[in-house]
Scaffold this active site. Sequence first.
Site, PDB file in Angstrom:
ATOM      1  N   ASP A 248      45.547  24.974  24.478  1.00 32.21           N
ATOM      2  CA  ASP A 248      44.748  25.640  23.541  1.00 32.21           C
ATOM      3  C   ASP A 248      44.841  25.077  22.412  1.00 32.21           C
ATOM      4  O   ASP A 248      45.890  24.218  21.846  1.00 32.21           O
ATOM      5  CB  ASP A 248      45.250  27.007  23.549  1.00 32.21           C
ATOM      6  CG  ASP A 248      45.120  27.894  24.870  1.00 32.21           C
ATOM      7  OD1 ASP A 248      44.238  27.412  25.530  1.00 32.21           O
ATOM      8  OD2 ASP A 248      45.698  28.879  25.054  1.00 32.21           O
ATOM      9  N   LYS A 270      39.381  28.394  22.922  1.00 34.50           N
ATOM     10  CA  LYS A 270      38.521  29.590  23.120  1.00 34.50           C
ATOM     11  C   LYS A 270      38.009  30.221  21.991  1.00 34.50           C
ATOM     12  O   LYS A 270      37.060  31.026  21.999  1.00 34.50           O
ATOM     13  CB  LYS A 270      39.297  30.484  24.160  1.00 34.50           C
ATOM     14  CG  LYS A 270      39.276  30.154  25.468  1.00 34.50           C
ATOM     15  CD  LYS A 270      40.004  31.032  26.396  1.00 34.50           C
ATOM     16  CE  LYS A 270      41.473  30.968  25.689  1.00 34.50           C
ATOM     17  NZ  LYS A 270      42.249  32.002  26.698  1.00 34.50           N
ATOM     18  N   MET A 383      46.583  38.967  16.872  1.00 40.28           N
ATOM     19  CA  MET A 383      45.184  38.800  16.846  1.00 40.28           C
ATOM     20  C   MET A 383      44.748  39.876  15.925  1.00 40.28           C
ATOM     21  O   MET A 383      43.581  40.529  16.110  1.00 40.28           O
ATOM     22  CB  MET A 383      44.511  38.868  18.306  1.00 40.28           C
ATOM     23  CG  MET A 383      44.912  37.572  19.083  1.00 40.28           C
ATOM     24  SD  MET A 383      44.054  37.529  20.606  1.00 40.28           S
ATOM     25  CE  MET A 383      45.265  38.404  21.515  1.00 40.28           C
TER      26      MET A 383
END
Length: 478
Positions: A248, A270, A383
């Site tokens: 990632d 992503k 997040m």
Amino acid sequence: MKLYPLFADLSGRQVLVVGGGVVGERKVAALLEAGARVAVGAPDLTPALRGWAREGRVQWRSGRFEASWLDDVWLVIAATDDAALHRDIVALAEARHLFVNVVDDAEQSSFHVPAVIDRSPVTIAVSSGGHAPMLARLLRERLEVVIDPVVGSVATLLAQLRHRIRARIPDLALRRRFYERLLHGPVQSLLRRGQWALAEASAERLLDSVESTPSGSVVLLGAGPGDPGLLTLRGLRALNEADVILHDRLVSVEVLALARRDAERIEVAKQAGNHHTTQAQIHALMLEHASAGRRVVRLKGGDPFVFGRGGEELEFLRQHDIPYEVVPGITAALACAAYAGIPLTHRDHAQSVRLVTAHCKNSIDTLDWKALAQERQTLAVYMGNSELPLIQAQLLAHGRAAGTPFALIENGSRPEQRVVTGTLANLAEQATAHDVQSPALLILGEVAALAGSLGWFGRPPLGVTPALHAPSPKAAAA
Ligand code: SAH
């Protein structure tokens, strides 16, 4: 001095240690572990040595050294603090062709005791020829880290199969390939999990199919928050063995630098950006590389099972019968808390901690705001950056005190870490004022106030450090 290394089988053989102090005790302990019959000669012994003598585990020759002590022994270790005595012992031992080690005296010793990495039956010994024992010890520590404890079990399994392997694969090159594959295939990972029978079966299968394509595997690996020192040892080993690394964007360059030089590195970001890879594409990449027999490491920031979609990836691998392992990583909540000096629980301020994401498949509305707004608990919100105004409004609306401290930790554990503190009343405002960017973690709760006094890493917190005791909702309302 050029030394000839050897491993001595001392089981049942008599060895003499002269000296009954702590150094003598250490030598005796190591000799006993190797199964030697140990005699220790000294006027007095340490309490532990005395105990062993009482139990009959060692023989005590009490008094001053005598030449007759050397009768019938195979090796001698001199561990007193008497240099003249050491010289006598060396002269007498040499005359009888006995090997002697004088502790801390390379010149007088005819054998040296190395620093050992024990992965029985595999033993790795490091020697500086007695010239820099401390260096040898430091090297030993490094090797301890990189040499997987599982090699001992691998060696035991191989010993069991040895004759069959020779008979089945007479060709040396092919045999080498078998060993290579065995070391890199699922056998090690099965042994590591303690699944001996499956490991045996897997080795047998490999033995029967050594001419065919090898089988690949996936390690789902948590890279931690950024500081490479927070990677686990198991994780480091997996990175050293990887053929392909699917990582990632959150994974730090420092962690990636630890991987095998010639491993293929593929970024599968992503988040928004140029290289947008969907989850389905990540699955396809894992399948493609593992099916081609490669050792794939799927490397994720933090921990793969904490907001990392690790579950979905394992389900996919299970469906496709690809062997996998999971190596946990230090998740952002733990790392950011530690590196900001915020204990997530504290007997005076918080009895529980919740890991929450404000960014989920089913949107933020499904969160139980009433439960989240309870006091004396810590929220670690992943997040949450773009949702801060909403988080603030919902928590206030559900009764969390306006004075509840928060800390926003941006780039936790990395050199550029920033911590912004304040109270729930000004959460969104402070984040905007200091332009907090992703990745950032929100820690909200009474404990967040401790960042001001307990912080130790990077710069001190920006913003207002709130008072430690936040007023209760009632007090705030009054
Ligand atoms: N699996 C990861 C989380 C992935 S979700 C883990 O266990 O940590 C991504 C979120 O994690 C980011 O939006 C941020 O909230 C948090 N995060 C990850 N690394 C971080 C870091 N070094 N500093 C601050 N937050 C981090």
